[in-house]
Design an enzyme around this catalytic site. Structure first.
Site: not given
Length: 337
Positions: A181, A216, A38, A162
Site C-alpha cells: 500500500y 504488495e 504468504d 516495511a
C-alpha cells in the site's frame, strides 16, 4: 516451492521430476496440510520446505510456520520457529505484534536467510528483520535459525511500509524488494554476506505504485535477460471475499522501469494479470518465485471458497508466451480438499 514433473510419475516414482512439470496441463494438485498464508518455498534433492506467516496470538508468539514435503505435492506441518518473537521487535516497535508476516527464504554462499516482517494490520509502523542458518535441514525447516536483527524500518508518517520482503541475488549484487500500500514497492541494495543494508547504498528505488491503492508482496525474477516484478493487487485476508490477484511487469534493468504488456509503467498503476479468482480459488496472491531444476516456479496462497475461505498453498511452473510474458497452467478442479 519447487515441484517437478507430472503428477502421474510422482505417484509412480514418489517424486516430481522436471520433465513432468513441462508436460503438465494443469497446476499440481496438492494434498496433506496445505493451510498457509504468504508462502515461501525452497527445494533440495527433490524435497521441499515452506515458510509462512505465523498464527495470530498463538502460544509460539506467531513466529513463522513451516511445512515439509518429500515430493512437493504431499505436505505435513513441521511447526513454528522456536524461541518466540526476536527481542528487538517489541523494543523497536513499542508494541507486541500478533505474529510475524510473510517470511521469505533465500540462499547465498552457504548461508540461508529468512527475512520476515513485524507490523500491525493497516499500519506502516513496521520493520523487516532477518535470520540466518548455516546448517539448514530441509526435513526440519524450523530448526537452526539465528536472528540477526532489524534490516530496515518504516514509521507512521512515512510514505512506504516495511513489510513483505523478498531477496534477489543477481549480477554479483543483492537486493531486497519490499512494500505494501502507501506509495507501493521499493528496493534497496544489501550486503550479500550479512544480509543487512549495504554500507553506502543508494536511496531505495521505487519500483511500483498504485497511488495509495492496494499493491504488495513483491517478488523478482531474472529470466532471458529481463527482470520481472510480480506483485499482488487488491485485498487479501477476507476469506472467500478476498480480491487479491497476481500481476506482473518487466524491465531491462533490475531498477526498472517496469512496464506491463500495454507499456503502462508499474509506477503509474500498471500491471499485467497473471491470475485472478477462478471457481473455488478466490483471491490468489502473496506470491513468490522459486527455482526448480533451473526453471522458475510460482508459489502463492488462495482462499478456498469450498472450505470456508481457508487460505491454502498452491505452486505452479511459469510458462511463457511467444512475446516473453509469464503465464500459468489452468488450476486443477479438485485441489484444496
Amino acid at each position: 516451492m519447487r515441484v517437478q514433473r507430472a503428477l502421474l510419475l510422482a505417484c509412480l516414482a514418489g517424486s516430481i521430476g522436471p520433465a513432468i512439470a513441462q508436460e503438465a496441463t494443469t497446476q499440481p494438485e496438492l494434498s496433506g496440510v496445505i493451510a498457509i498464508h504468504d508462502p515461501s518455498v525452497i527445494e533440495y534433492g527433490g524435497r521441499f520446505a515452506s515458510f509462512a506467516t505465523g498464527v495470530e496470538n498463538a502460544a509460539d508468539s506467531g513466529t513463522p510456520r513451516t511445512k515439509t514435503s518429500p515430493d512437493g505435492t504431499a505436505w505435513r506441518e513441521t511447526g513454528a520457529l522456536p524461541g518466540g518473537l526476536p527481542g528487538w521487535v517489541e523494543t523497536e516497535l513499542g508494541y507486541t505484534p500478533k505474529n510475524l508476516w510473510a517470511p521469505s527464504i533465500s540462499h547465498h554462499g552457504g548461508t540461508h536467510y529468512l527475512y520476515y516482517s513485524a507490523s500491525s494490520f493497516g499500519e506502516n509502523d513496521s520493520a523487516i528483520g532477518v535470520m540466518t542458518n548455516k546448517q539448514f535441514d530441509i526435513t526440519e525447516p524450523a530448526e537452526g535459525w539465528q536472528d540477526q536483527g532489524m534490516v530496515l524500518r518504516s514509521h507512521d508518517g512515512d510514505d512506504f511500509n516495511a513489510i513483505d520482503p523478498f531477496r534477489i541475488d543477481t549480477d554479483g549484487r543483492s537486493y531486497l524488494a519490499y512494500g505494501s500500500y502507501w506509495d507501493g514497492i521499493r528496493m534497496v541494495e544489501l550486503d550479500p554476506e550479512s544480509g543487512m543494508l549495504k554500507d553506502g547504498a543508494a536511496d531505495p528505488i521505487r519500483l511500483a505504485s498504485r497511488d495509495d491503492d492496494a499493491i504488495e508482496a513483491p517478488s523478482l525474477l531474472e529470466h532471458d535477460g529481463r527482470y520481472y516484478l510480480f506483485v499482488s493487487f487488491d485485498a487479501c485476508c477476507r476469506g472467500a471475499e478476498s480480491t487479491y490477484r497476481i500481476m506482473v511487469g518487466r524491465a531491462d534493468e533490475i531498477s526498472g522501469p517496469y512496464l506491463d504488456a500495454d507499456d503502462t509503467p508499474m509506477l503509474e498503476g500498471g500491471g499485467t494479470e497473471v491470475l485472478a479468482s477462478t471457481g473455488r480459488y478466490r483471491g490468489p496472491g502473496g506470491q513468490e518465485i522459486f527455482m526448480n531444476d533451473g526453471e522458475p516456479w510460482l508459489t502463492y496462497h488462495y482462499y478456498d471458497a469450498e472450505d470456508a475461505g481457508t487460505p491454502k498453498l498452491q505452486i505452479a511452473p511459469l510458462r511463457w508466451t511467444e512475446d516473453g510474458w509469464p503465464k500459468l497452467d489452468p488450476l486443477p478442479v479438485s485441489n484444496g480438499t
